[in-house]
Design a protein around this motif. Sequence first.
Motif, PDB file in Angstrom:
ATOM      1  N   ASP A  83       0.828  -1.204   0.000  1.00 10.73           N
ATOM      2  CA  ASP A  83       0.000   0.000   0.000  1.00 10.73           C
ATOM      3  C   ASP A  83       0.865   1.257   0.000  1.00 10.73           C
ATOM      4  O   ASP A  83       0.511   2.268  -0.622  1.00 10.73           O
ATOM      5  CB  ASP A  83      -0.930   0.005   1.211  1.00 10.73           C
ATOM      6  CG  ASP A  83      -1.890  -1.162   1.220  1.00 10.73           C
ATOM      7  OD1 ASP A  83      -2.545  -1.396   0.178  1.00 10.73           O
ATOM      8  OD2 ASP A  83      -1.984  -1.851   2.248  1.00 10.73           O
ATOM      9  N   PRO A 101      -7.198   3.138  -1.680  1.00 10.85           N
ATOM     10  CA  PRO A 101      -6.248   2.032  -1.543  1.00 10.85           C
ATOM     11  C   PRO A 101      -6.821   0.877  -0.733  1.00 10.85           C
ATOM     12  O   PRO A 101      -7.938   0.934  -0.224  1.00 10.85           O
ATOM     13  CB  PRO A 101      -5.060   2.677  -0.815  1.00 10.85           C
ATOM     14  CG  PRO A 101      -5.286   4.149  -0.873  1.00 10.85           C
ATOM     15  CD  PRO A 101      -6.775   4.320  -0.935  1.00 10.85           C
ATOM     16  N   TYR A 131      -8.240  -3.157  -4.769  1.00  7.46           N
ATOM     17  CA  TYR A 131      -8.334  -1.762  -4.324  1.00  7.46           C
ATOM     18  C   TYR A 131      -9.679  -1.527  -3.631  1.00  7.46           C
ATOM     19  O   TYR A 131     -10.523  -2.427  -3.551  1.00  7.46           O
ATOM     20  CB  TYR A 131      -8.132  -0.774  -5.479  1.00  7.46           C
ATOM     21  CG  TYR A 131      -6.729  -0.751  -6.014  1.00  7.46           C
ATOM     22  CD1 TYR A 131      -5.719  -0.046  -5.373  1.00  7.46           C
ATOM     23  CD2 TYR A 131      -6.400  -1.457  -7.178  1.00  7.46           C
ATOM     24  CE1 TYR A 131      -4.424  -0.037  -5.861  1.00  7.46           C
ATOM     25  CE2 TYR A 131      -5.104  -1.452  -7.669  1.00  7.46           C
ATOM     26  CZ  TYR A 131      -4.115  -0.746  -7.010  1.00  7.46           C
ATOM     27  OH  TYR A 131      -2.830  -0.744  -7.492  1.00  7.46           O
TER      28      TYR A 131
END
Length: 418
Positions: A83, A101, A131
Amino acid sequence: MAKEGAQRAEETEQMIEKEGGREAAEGGAGGSLRAGDAKEMRAVVLSAFGGLNKLRVSKKAMPEPQEGELKIRVKACGLNFIDLMVRQGNIDNPPKTPLVPGFECSGIVEALGDSVKGFEIGDRVMAFVNYNAWAEVVCTPVEFVYKIPDDMNFSEAAAFPMNFVTAYMMLFEVANLREGMSVLVHSAGGGVGQAVAQLCSTIPNVTVFGTASSFKHEAIKNAVTHLFDRNADYVQEVKRISTDGVDIVLDCLCGENTGKGLSLLKPLGTYILYGSSNMVTGETKSFFSFAKSWWQVEKVNPIKLYEENKVIAGFSLLNLLFKQNRGGLIKSVMDKLLNLYNSKKIKPVVDSLWALEEVKEAMQRIHDRGNIGKLILDVEKAPTPLMANDSTETSEAGEEEEDHEGDNENKERMPFIQ
């Protein structure tokens, strides 16, 4: 079962009412989240690739499940090193921004798309998401969703999928770990490192060599057989203990560690690269760091591999799931892992819990390699006052986010995972 399902559905409806009431009390544009109303949710949004000031918590339209999908009211989200790399745009073919994210979460099933079987409204689940995980609600295909064991809490469930599936796949599917083997794992104090150590303990007489920052040693010393400082000459230390080297090397660092790892392999040993954290040295993407790390990677000579009977491999769980369509394989691995959990042989290690509004601080902790185990974004956690200065629409400096020329180029690229 029907009575239990009805009770869970009622609990879920009560939770929705509670969340909706809180939104209204905070002056949220979405107001109540009851079915039929205009629905909005809080989500972490990455406005452009770059530093921590590109992250903010914003209101977004709540997704609804398509055919074959589940809608999940998120309770906790996993935060991984990938991430951080996504935030910097430090990955191959990054997606367009703005984006939400996150690749894993846990929560409660709130709605079922058409043709979904095996789940009911109110089920406690954990899931992979392509995502969009760092939000109050997500939708994801049913093949990426797994029921949570009764004695596993939501934070542990959000810490489970990425780390344990990655560790299991590398050890057993790629490297074929067996009794009496030896394993070297870098970042032994991280989420994957802790999962590797636990899974190795399920096989008799496996020796685990680990590297980690010295301040983590006291906390994790019982998880591995031999522990070395990440900045020390671990190659010589390993060879002093095991003259022939090791059977498996798990490398999430890359750079100069690639050559070191290959040099430590026994004949028929397996080196697996599953990350490149050495390329991340600052808050934003650095071409110099990338070039240095790439330059340090030892060029692999196929003839030398053949002569020395060594295996070199790579592993990317996200690509396996979302690009290479191996959801069925991952499901079978999750079944094995959940059996190990229910047998009390493995247990996710949670480092700390953070509110969505504290995502910058949480990400900085990962950047500083300060965590032991997994960092979790707790959707229901209230931010501490000092960390609540981020408004939902401004950067760290209190100024409106801007699109820079360099970001526009990124927006035209193809998604990282399709």
